[in-house]
Design a protein around this motif. Structure first.
Motif, short mmCIF file in Angstrom:
data_model
loop_
_atom_site.label_atom_id
_atom_site.label_comp_id
_atom_site.label_asym_id
_atom_site.label_seq_id
_atom_site.Cartn_x
_atom_site.Cartn_y
_atom_site.Cartn_z
N UNK A 131 -42.62 4.43 -34.40
CA UNK A 131 -41.70 4.34 -35.30
C UNK A 131 -41.65 2.67 -35.51
N UNK A 132 -41.44 2.17 -36.99
CA UNK A 132 -41.61 0.87 -37.46
C UNK A 132 -40.19 0.35 -37.55
N UNK A 133 -40.15 -0.96 -36.86
CA UNK A 133 -38.95 -1.52 -37.10
C UNK A 133 -39.14 -3.11 -37.23
N UNK A 134 -38.22 -3.80 -37.68
CA UNK A 134 -38.14 -5.11 -37.73
C UNK A 134 -37.41 -5.74 -36.28
N UNK A 135 -38.36 -6.43 -35.48
CA UNK A 135 -37.83 -7.18 -34.17
C UNK A 135 -37.71 -8.48 -34.42
N UNK A 136 -36.29 -8.71 -34.12
CA UNK A 136 -36.02 -9.98 -33.97
C UNK A 136 -36.49 -10.60 -32.61
N UNK A 137 -37.24 -11.80 -32.56
CA UNK A 137 -37.99 -12.20 -31.46
C UNK A 137 -37.10 -13.18 -30.64
N UNK A 138 -35.96 -13.65 -31.29
CA UNK A 138 -35.31 -14.73 -30.60
C UNK A 138 -35.54 -16.15 -30.91
N UNK A 139 -36.50 -16.19 -31.50
CA UNK A 139 -37.16 -17.72 -31.95
C UNK A 139 -36.37 -17.81 -33.32
N UNK A 140 -36.50 -19.17 -33.84
CA UNK A 140 -36.19 -19.57 -35.34
C UNK A 140 -37.22 -20.23 -36.11
N UNK A 141 -37.28 -20.41 -37.27
CA UNK A 141 -38.52 -21.06 -38.02
C UNK A 141 -37.81 -21.81 -39.10
N UNK A 142 -38.73 -22.76 -39.57
CA UNK A 142 -38.44 -23.05 -40.74
C UNK A 142 -39.43 -22.48 -41.97
N UNK A 143 -39.23 -22.92 -43.17
CA UNK A 143 -39.87 -22.21 -44.29
C UNK A 143 -41.38 -22.19 -44.14
N UNK A 144 -41.79 -23.18 -43.55
CA UNK A 144 -43.31 -23.29 -43.35
C UNK A 144 -43.88 -22.31 -42.16
N UNK A 145 -43.02 -21.71 -41.49
CA UNK A 145 -43.37 -20.96 -40.27
C UNK A 145 -43.54 -21.50 -39.02
N UNK A 146 -42.85 -22.95 -38.74
CA UNK A 146 -43.08 -23.65 -37.59
C UNK A 146 -42.00 -23.04 -36.93
N UNK A 147 -42.06 -22.47 -35.76
CA UNK A 147 -41.00 -21.73 -35.08
C UNK A 147 -40.83 -22.30 -33.56
#
Length: 673
Positions: free
Chosen positions: A496-512
């Motif tokens: 089953x394919x799903x979008x998993x929220x990891x609990x991290x937050x990121x900026x638009x450049x992908x720095x999380x």
């Protein structure tokens, strides 16, 4: 657009008043229902290539007619289907709320218009709308079970088909028929209007329609929901030629859709446009083993801009798509009552410009498939329906690695259903299906920030085919004054394919970073085993009949639970619902109310938030004051009369967005037959 509405109104007003009556327009691929008794179950066009009665399928299908569409209001298919058991909406915006069927949405619910692809990018993000407006539909169908294999692997949850008469399916008995509707909504200070017209000229049937919507930011119990406006319009013209030999027909239509709508959890808005060309042909093969050959196709050019409040374009999404289907219908052979063999091909080229270009680089998707559908009568009481589909999907794209990739999948799917009639109006159905689904372009190739849902998404190009093994039992009871239909189902998913929220937050450049602190929530596409199960039902009891009408009590309920094989909850699943009410249907007056309790959703996914339950009361009154002109109808429709705070548990932005509060809609319909 305004001129089209004006000329349509003038045309209707110029007709002799004795001609005014409720319309009876046949839908595509269905027989003319003008002579169909009011209590007879409608033909479900989507349920099979040859059409089946609603009560003659092993899985229960839903049918929403034109009156229900107008009374429900709203600019999306989810709005029109709000009262159907097992159906809810993704609830992201007034212009972007895809139907959710039994907790499944997006790439597991196929949205089609007269059986052909919607050809949009609503599967790429929950903030993206679908260019199908309910105002242009004659009816909407929801189909599950064996019939879904006709529409592809992206229909595991079901199929939603908006049916119109843009390519006329019948020649029609009258020279002209039409409908003019208009309404006003108090919650959004919104108004809408639509004109639909059908005409006959010799061996040609012609159709034209146009609609317009304008809604401001709507009010809620907590105040005005900022940036929730919607503006939309559409036009279509089409025709069919009936050469007179057998049941052959050849037709085409061109249609345009445009909309602008706000994203309530943001300050941006979407400016959407689609132009679509459709052809539909049915060739009578003259008897023998082969009855009919159907050839349907469409080409759509879609784009939308995501704009800042000052109108500046920050991102553009483009989608050009071909969809074609050929179906060969066979004559009955012994116990085999109906059979159809079909092939389908789709080509989709997606691309994006501006900020969206970093989220998902251009993709090309080829889909080719063959399918078989058959209906077998084993005696007078038992009917079997079976279907099978082989599909090949080839996807080209660029994942987060930056290295272009090509992926190919060949999902196999099959289903078998049985319907047994015990007599006396009692029918029991059982359906088993095993359906494979190829991963979608976002699940494979997403690689950056997506401002609409506020996520930073990363796809996985190594995802495998998703498979659902499903079992569903249905019960129908139609005895005298009592009618009931209900389902209980269970679906076991592998991969089953799903979008998993990891609990991290990121900026638009992908720095999380861990926890909150940055603008975007990190979302990774993963797959594992999952289990969906639930039940749904609808019942009505006719309390009494009089010469002038009937009074019925109705009840509806649904529930779905979805968990992962390793523990935990599948994210963004709608909570349970139960409700009921009284409804009067008369020759001159219709009225009714429905009270619904929507439960609290505590079974949420990782790093998601619960939603509170709420009570909702809807009511309506419709009056046809002129006995000789029943096509003139005035309606008063109340929604959320409890003025309760309602949040959509399936929405990404539910913490920031509240659904509309108490609203009163005034609807005028003038129709000819």
């Amino acid at each position: 657009m305004h001129k089209a509405l004006f000329y349509g109104a003038v045309g209707l007003a110029s007709l002799p008043l004795p001609a005014l009556a409720r319309p009876a327009v046949a839908t595509a691929d269905a027989p003319d229902r003008s002579a169909q008794p009011a209590d007879e179950a409608p033909i479900i066009v989507t349920a099979a290539p040859y059409g089946l009665g609603r009560d003659n399928t092993s899985a229960i299908s839903a049918h929403v007619d034109r009156d229900q569409i107008l009374h429900n209001g709203g600019a999306t298919l989810a709005d029109a289907l709000a009262n159907v058991p097992g159906i809810s909406g993704s609830g992201f915006a007034s212009g972007a709320s895809r139907p959710i069927i039994r907790g499944m949405d997006s790439t597991r619910v196929r949205l089609v218009e007269d059986g052909l692809s919607a050809s949009d990018v609503s599967d790429v993000g929950p903030d993206h709308g679908t260019p199908i407006d309910p105002l242009a539909a004659r009816s909407i169908e929801v189909v599950r079970g064996a019939a879904t294999l006709r529409y592809g692997s992206q229909a595991i949850g079901g199929v939603v088909n908006a049916i119109n008469n843009r390519v006329p399916a019948t020649l029609g008995a009258r020279a002209f028929s039409g409908e003019l509707t208009g309404s006003y909504d108090s919650a959004s200070d919104g108004f809408e209007g639509a004109v639909l017209a059908d005409a006959r000229a010799g061996d040609f049937a012609l159709h034209a329609d146009a609609f317009y919507r304008h809604a401001d930011d709507y009010s809620t119990p907590l105040g005005t929901q900022a940036n929730s406006f919607f503006r939309g319009s559409g036009q279509s013209i089409g025709g069919s030629w009936f050469p007179g030999a057998g049941d052959s027909r050849f037709g085409a239509a061109i249609q345009h859709y445009g909309a602008e709508y706000g994203i309530p959890s943001d300050d941006s808005y979407i400016d959407m446009r689609q132009t679509k060309f459709v052809t539909r042909s049915s060739i009578d093969l003259g008897g023998g083993a082969l009855e009919t050959l159907k050839l349907d196709g469409s080409y759509a050019d879609y784009r939308h801009h995501e704009r800042e409040p000052d109108g500046a374009i920050v991102a553009t999404f483009l989608n050009r798509e071909y969809d074609g289907r050929a179906e060969l219908l066979f004559a009955p052979l012994g116990a085999v009552e109906n059979s159809a063999l079909g092939v389908e091909a789709r080509r989709r080229r997606y691309s994006a410009l501006g900020e969206a270009s970093s989220y998902l680089l251009p993709t090309l998707t080829w889909t080719s498939a063959a399918y078989l559908f058959t209906n077998i009568a084993l005696g007078e009481k038992l009917t079997l329906e079976a279907s099978g589909r082989i599909e090949h999907v080839r996807l080209n794209g660029t994942p987060a690695s930056g290295i272009p990739a090509r992926r190919g999948y060949t999902p196999l799917s099959a289903a078998i259903g049985a319907l047994y009639s015990f007599g006396g109006g009692v029918k029991l159905g059982l359906t088993f299906s095993s359906t494979g689904r190829a991963p979608a372009i976002t699940e494979l190739f997403a690689r950056g920030s997506h401002d609409g849902p506020g996520t930073f998404e990363t796809g996985d190009p190594n995802l495998r085919t998703e498979r659902a093994n499903s079992l569903e039992a249905t019960l129908r009871i139609g005895r005298g004054r009592v009618r009931f239909e209900g389902s209980i189902y269970s679906s076991w998913f592998d991969n089953f394919i799903y979008g998993d929220l990891t609990g991290r937050t990121c900026d638009e450049d992908g720095d999380c970073i861990a926890g909150a602190g940055r603008e975007l929530r990190e979302l990774l596409y993963r797959q594992q085993g999952a289990h969906f199960r639930g039940l749904e039902g609808e019942a009505s009891i006719r309390l009494f009949d009089t010469r002038n009408g009937r009074l019925e009590a109705r009840a509806v309920a649904d529930y779905v639970r979805a968990t992962f094989a390793g523990g935990g909850n599948v994210p963004r699943i709608p909570p349970w619902r139960i409700g009921g009410g009284l409804h009067w249907q008369g020759s001159r007056l219709d009225a009714g109310f429905t009270f619904t309790r929507r439960g609290r959703q505590d079974d949420v996914g990782a790093f998601d938030t619960p939603t509170a339950g709420y009570d909702n009361l809807d009511a309506h009154v419709s009056l046809r004051p002129f006995a000789s002109h029943p096509g003139i109808e005035f309606s008063l429709v109340g929604r959320n009369l409890t003025d309760s705070v309602q949040r959509d548990a399936a929405a990404f932005n539910k913490d920031l967005v509240v659904s509309p509060g108490r609203s009163i809609r005034f609807v005028l319909t003038i129709a000819t037959s």
